[in-house]
Design a protein around this motif. Structure first.
Motif, PDB file in Angstrom:
ATOM      1  N   ALA A  26       9.469   2.733 -13.075  1.00 43.10           N
ATOM      2  CA  ALA A  26       8.227   3.354 -12.607  1.00 43.10           C
ATOM      3  C   ALA A  26       7.470   2.413 -11.668  1.00 43.10           C
ATOM      4  CB  ALA A  26       7.350   3.736 -13.796  1.00 43.10           C
ATOM      5  N   ASP A  27       7.395   1.136 -12.065  1.00 44.43           N
ATOM      6  CA  ASP A  27       6.690   0.174 -11.214  1.00 44.43           C
ATOM      7  C   ASP A  27       7.448  -0.080  -9.913  1.00 44.43           C
ATOM      8  OD1 ASP A  27       4.568  -0.243 -13.027  1.00 44.43           O
ATOM      9  OD2 ASP A  27       5.849  -1.567 -14.222  1.00 44.43           O
ATOM     10  N   GLU A  28       8.771  -0.053  -9.979  1.00 41.66           N
ATOM     11  CA  GLU A  28       9.573  -0.220  -8.779  1.00 41.66           C
ATOM     12  C   GLU A  28       9.316   0.915  -7.789  1.00 41.66           C
ATOM     13  OE1 GLU A  28      14.286  -0.349  -7.402  1.00 41.66           O
ATOM     14  OE2 GLU A  28      13.768  -0.452  -9.536  1.00 41.66           O
ATOM     15  N   MET A  29       9.217   2.152  -8.308  1.00 42.23           N
ATOM     16  CA  MET A  29       8.974   3.301  -7.439  1.00 42.23           C
ATOM     17  C   MET A  29       7.554   3.284  -6.864  1.00 42.23           C
ATOM     18  SD  MET A  29      11.656   5.102  -6.995  1.00 42.23           S
ATOM     19  CE  MET A  29      12.370   3.459  -6.838  1.00 42.23           C
ATOM     20  N   LEU A  30       6.596   2.839  -7.660  1.00 40.02           N
ATOM     21  CA  LEU A  30       5.227   2.723  -7.145  1.00 40.02           C
ATOM     22  C   LEU A  30       5.177   1.765  -5.961  1.00 40.02           C
ATOM     23  CD1 LEU A  30       3.155   2.583 -10.455  1.00 40.02           C
ATOM     24  CD2 LEU A  30       3.000   4.355  -8.693  1.00 40.02           C
ATOM     25  N   GLU A  31       5.926   0.667  -6.078  1.00 40.95           N
ATOM     26  CA  GLU A  31       5.970  -0.309  -4.980  1.00 40.95           C
ATOM     27  C   GLU A  31       6.668   0.283  -3.758  1.00 40.95           C
ATOM     28  OE1 GLU A  31       7.458  -4.885  -4.046  1.00 40.95           O
ATOM     29  OE2 GLU A  31       7.729  -4.017  -6.034  1.00 40.95           O
ATOM     30  N   LEU A  32       7.770   1.007  -3.991  1.00 38.22           N
ATOM     31  CA  LEU A  32       8.517   1.588  -2.878  1.00 38.22           C
ATOM     32  C   LEU A  32       7.653   2.522  -2.046  1.00 38.22           C
ATOM     33  CD1 LEU A  32      11.224   2.162  -1.373  1.00 38.22           C
ATOM     34  CD2 LEU A  32      11.565   4.042  -2.998  1.00 38.22           C
ATOM     35  N   VAL A  33       6.842   3.351  -2.711  1.00 34.28           N
ATOM     36  CA  VAL A  33       6.044   4.339  -1.979  1.00 34.28           C
ATOM     37  C   VAL A  33       4.624   3.845  -1.686  1.00 34.28           C
ATOM     38  CG1 VAL A  33       7.384   6.245  -2.926  1.00 34.28           C
ATOM     39  CG2 VAL A  33       5.280   5.546  -4.089  1.00 34.28           C
ATOM     40  N   GLY A  34       4.347   2.566  -1.949  1.00 32.93           N
ATOM     41  CA  GLY A  34       3.059   1.983  -1.595  1.00 32.93           C
ATOM     42  C   GLY A  34       1.901   2.453  -2.437  1.00 32.93           C
ATOM     43  N   LEU A  35       2.154   2.683  -3.730  1.00 34.72           N
ATOM     44  CA  LEU A  35       1.082   3.166  -4.612  1.00 34.72           C
ATOM     45  C   LEU A  35       0.794   2.205  -5.763  1.00 34.72           C
ATOM     46  CD1 LEU A  35       1.853   7.004  -4.919  1.00 34.72           C
ATOM     47  CD2 LEU A  35       0.029   5.910  -3.613  1.00 34.72           C
ATOM     48  N   THR A  36       1.231   0.955  -5.663  1.00 41.31           N
ATOM     49  CA  THR A  36       0.995   0.006  -6.746  1.00 41.31           C
ATOM     50  C   THR A  36      -0.487  -0.128  -7.060  1.00 41.31           C
ATOM     51  OG1 THR A  36       2.994  -1.245  -6.172  1.00 41.31           O
ATOM     52  CG2 THR A  36       1.328  -2.382  -7.488  1.00 41.31           C
ATOM     53  N   ASP A  37      -1.321  -0.131  -6.023  1.00 43.62           N
ATOM     54  CA  ASP A  37      -2.765  -0.270  -6.250  1.00 43.62           C
ATOM     55  C   ASP A  37      -3.409   1.002  -6.786  1.00 43.62           C
ATOM     56  OD1 ASP A  37      -2.343   1.098  -3.866  1.00 43.62           O
ATOM     57  OD2 ASP A  37      -4.180   0.346  -2.933  1.00 43.62           O
ATOM     58  N   LYS A  38      -2.642   2.100  -6.835  1.00 39.06           N
ATOM     59  CA  LYS A  38      -3.144   3.364  -7.373  1.00 39.06           C
ATOM     60  C   LYS A  38      -2.497   3.710  -8.714  1.00 39.06           C
ATOM     61  CE  LYS A  38      -5.716   4.289  -3.787  1.00 39.06           C
ATOM     62  NZ  LYS A  38      -7.204   4.343  -3.894  1.00 39.06           N
ATOM     63  N   GLU A  69      -3.689  11.533 -11.003  1.00 43.92           N
ATOM     64  CA  GLU A  69      -3.047  12.254  -9.883  1.00 43.92           C
ATOM     65  C   GLU A  69      -4.033  13.111  -9.102  1.00 43.92           C
ATOM     66  OE1 GLU A  69      -2.254  16.150  -8.624  1.00 43.92           O
ATOM     67  OE2 GLU A  69      -2.521  15.808 -10.779  1.00 43.92           O
ATOM     68  N   ASP A  70      -4.967  13.766  -9.797  1.00 39.74           N
ATOM     69  CA  ASP A  70      -5.904  14.661  -9.108  1.00 39.74           C
ATOM     70  C   ASP A  70      -6.967  13.909  -8.316  1.00 39.74           C
ATOM     71  OD1 ASP A  70      -7.138  13.705 -11.382  1.00 39.74           O
ATOM     72  OD2 ASP A  70      -8.024  15.613 -11.966  1.00 39.74           O
ATOM     73  N   LYS A  71      -6.982  12.588  -8.418  1.00 44.59           N
ATOM     74  CA  LYS A  71      -7.918  11.775  -7.641  1.00 44.59           C
ATOM     75  C   LYS A  71      -7.242  11.136  -6.425  1.00 44.59           C
ATOM     76  CE  LYS A  71     -11.164  12.502 -10.672  1.00 44.59           C
ATOM     77  NZ  LYS A  71     -12.293  13.430 -10.349  1.00 44.59           N
ATOM     78  N   LEU A  72      -5.954  11.378  -6.257  1.00 45.77           N
ATOM     79  CA  LEU A  72      -5.223  10.827  -5.114  1.00 45.77           C
ATOM     80  C   LEU A  72      -5.434  11.698  -3.884  1.00 45.77           C
ATOM     81  CD1 LEU A  72      -1.808   9.990  -6.832  1.00 45.77           C
ATOM     82  CD2 LEU A  72      -3.654   8.389  -6.293  1.00 45.77           C
ATOM     83  N   SER A  73      -5.285  11.095  -2.699  1.00 43.70           N
ATOM     84  CA  SER A  73      -5.368  11.856  -1.453  1.00 43.70           C
ATOM     85  C   SER A  73      -4.091  12.676  -1.290  1.00 43.70           C
ATOM     86  CB  SER A  73      -5.523  10.912  -0.266  1.00 43.70           C
ATOM     87  OG  SER A  73      -4.329  10.169  -0.061  1.00 43.70           O
ATOM     88  N   GLY A  74      -4.093  13.584  -0.301  1.00 41.63           N
ATOM     89  CA  GLY A  74      -2.918  14.418  -0.052  1.00 41.63           C
ATOM     90  C   GLY A  74      -1.684  13.596   0.248  1.00 41.63           C
ATOM     91  N   GLY A  75      -1.838  12.565   1.088  1.00 42.68           N
ATOM     92  CA  GLY A  75      -0.701  11.718   1.432  1.00 42.68           C
ATOM     93  C   GLY A  75      -0.206  10.928   0.235  1.00 42.68           C
ATOM     94  N   GLN A  76      -1.137  10.456  -0.606  1.00 45.82           N
ATOM     95  CA  GLN A  76      -0.742   9.712  -1.800  1.00 45.82           C
ATOM     96  C   GLN A  76      -0.021  10.612  -2.798  1.00 45.82           C
ATOM     97  OE1 GLN A  76      -4.636   8.276  -2.776  1.00 45.82           O
ATOM     98  NE2 GLN A  76      -4.461   6.444  -1.504  1.00 45.82           N
ATOM     99  N   ARG A  77      -0.466  11.856  -2.919  1.00 44.62           N
ATOM    100  CA  ARG A  77       0.207  12.812  -3.806  1.00 44.62           C
ATOM    101  C   ARG A  77       1.636  13.088  -3.331  1.00 44.62           C
ATOM    102  NH1 ARG A  77      -2.302  16.558  -7.067  1.00 44.62           N
ATOM    103  NH2 ARG A  77      -1.025  18.204  -6.159  1.00 44.62           N
ATOM    104  N   GLN A  78       1.808  13.200  -2.006  1.00 44.58           N
ATOM    105  CA  GLN A  78       3.144  13.418  -1.466  1.00 44.58           C
ATOM    106  C   GLN A  78       4.052  12.237  -1.774  1.00 44.58           C
ATOM    107  OE1 GLN A  78       3.889  16.401  -0.884  1.00 44.58           O
ATOM    108  NE2 GLN A  78       3.895  16.783   1.299  1.00 44.58           N
ATOM    109  N   ARG A  79       3.516  11.031  -1.635  1.00 42.54           N
ATOM    110  CA  ARG A  79       4.326   9.845  -1.925  1.00 42.54           C
ATOM    111  C   ARG A  79       4.653   9.750  -3.415  1.00 42.54           C
ATOM    112  NH1 ARG A  79       1.239   4.960   0.403  1.00 42.54           N
ATOM    113  NH2 ARG A  79      -0.498   6.367   0.770  1.00 42.54           N
ATOM    114  N   LEU A  80       3.707  10.142  -4.262  1.00 38.92           N
ATOM    115  CA  LEU A  80       3.975  10.155  -5.699  1.00 38.92           C
ATOM    116  C   LEU A  80       5.046  11.185  -6.035  1.00 38.92           C
ATOM    117  CD1 LEU A  80       3.362   9.223  -8.562  1.00 38.92           C
ATOM    118  CD2 LEU A  80       1.487  10.908  -8.633  1.00 38.92           C
ATOM    119  N   SER A  81       4.999  12.331  -5.360  1.00 32.00           N
ATOM    120  CA  SER A  81       6.008  13.369  -5.577  1.00 32.00           C
ATOM    121  C   SER A  81       7.401  12.865  -5.224  1.00 32.00           C
ATOM    122  CB  SER A  81       5.669  14.611  -4.740  1.00 32.00           C
ATOM    123  OG  SER A  81       6.662  15.590  -4.859  1.00 32.00           O
TER     124      SER A  81
END
Length: 301
Positions: free
Chosen positions: A113-125, A130-142
């Motif tokens: 999970a932490d590896e994927m967060l780093e890959l998509v640039g969401l470690t700081d999030k 999820e409902d507090k993320l921006s549209g682009g951040q939600r897409q990256r989480l998806s």
């Protein structure tokens, strides 16, 4: 020699009189970034869903990693990752908790999970719901959720739709990183500029059929379109511009003067001699020009 990750042969799918997919055939090699392009209603999503095993074709065959995806092939599920147009997340979970839940479903370690967060640039999030993320951040989480189990083939259905330009560019970096890991990517989009940059090959679809299939550069070269050189209005008169070496056609509007040429080298050299390069723009053919040439009508977003 690379093997085929996906082989599609003459698939068809109709809904009443509507031929959503009308005889589509193509192959995607392992490690390839393959794009299916076209306007809304072209048949992109239906084609993707047939390959994923979500829909049964009326006829034709699909081989996904050497197996048939339909009837629903449970053995393929650990080997494919799917990101749909509309992403659904578990309510009230943070970004990291979302990924931990998907990791548990696939039986992979929490460290993934932490590896994927780093890959998509969401470690700081990681701790953000999820409902507090921006549209682009939600897409990256998806996309991270689709990759959590390290699939061999990744399906992305319009992953950059409705994103602002900055979010789109950030997501491009993620998609490049996925391919660099050796993954096969099949994605749909109606952003032709994006596909021109990202894809190894593209299939342009409309009305359920493939109109062209090749690397983007090959499609553009095959169009044999002229180059447009655009100058600030007042740089030259239309008469002077029309007399320049290589100038085939000249047009002018309120802001600019456009010279169409099939010999841009001579034209640009002549403009340099006349010190008429201020604000100059050079526009060559793009995938959108290829699309318009093939369909003979406006591109439909």
């Amino acid at each position: 020699m690379s093997q085929s990750a996906i082989a599609v042969a003459d698939i068809r799918k109709s809904y009443g009189d509507l031929k959503a997919v009308d005889g589509v055939s193509f192959t995607v090699t392992e490690g390839e970034f393959f794009g299916i392009l076209g306007p809304n209603g072209a048949g992109k999503t239906t084609t993707l869903e047939i390959i994923e095993g979500l829909r049964e074709p009326d006829s034709g065959t699909v081989r996904l990693l050497g197996e048939s995806p339909w009837p629903r092939n449970v053995a393929l599920l650990p080997r494919i990752g799917v990101q749909l147009q509309a992403s659904a997340f578990f309510e009230k979970l943070t970004a990291r908790e979302q990924l931990l839940t998907f990791a548990a479903m696939y039986g992979v370690s929490a460290a993934r999970a932490d590896e994927m967060l780093e890959l998509v640039g969401l470690t700081d999030k990681a701790g953000t719901r999820e409902d507090k993320l921006s549209g682009g951040q939600r897409q990256r989480l998806s996309i991270a959720c689709a990759l959590i189990h390290d699939p061999d083939v990744v399906f992305l259905d319009e992953p950059t739709a409705a994103l602002d330009p900055q979010a789109r560019r950030n997501l491009w970096d993620v998609l490049r990183a996925i391919q660099e890991r050796g993954k096969t990517i099949l994605y749909t989009t109606h952003y032709l500029d994006e596909a021109e940059i990202l894809c190894d090959r593209v299939a342009i679809m409309d009305h359920g059929r493939i109109l062209a299939l090749d690397p983007p550069a090959t499609l553009v070269r095959g169009l044999d379109a002229p180059t447009r050189v655009i100058l600030e209005r007042g740089s030259l008169t239309t008469a002077d511009a029309g007399a320049l070496p290589g100038a085939d056609d000249v047009s002018e509007d309120e802001l600019s003067l456009t010279i169409t040429t099939r010999n841009p080298a001579d034209l640009l050299s002549a403009l340099a001699e006349r010190r008429a390069l201020a604000g100059l723009q050079v526009r060559t053919a793009t995938l959108e020009d290829v699309f318009l040439e093939l369909t003979g009508r406006e591109y439909r977003a």
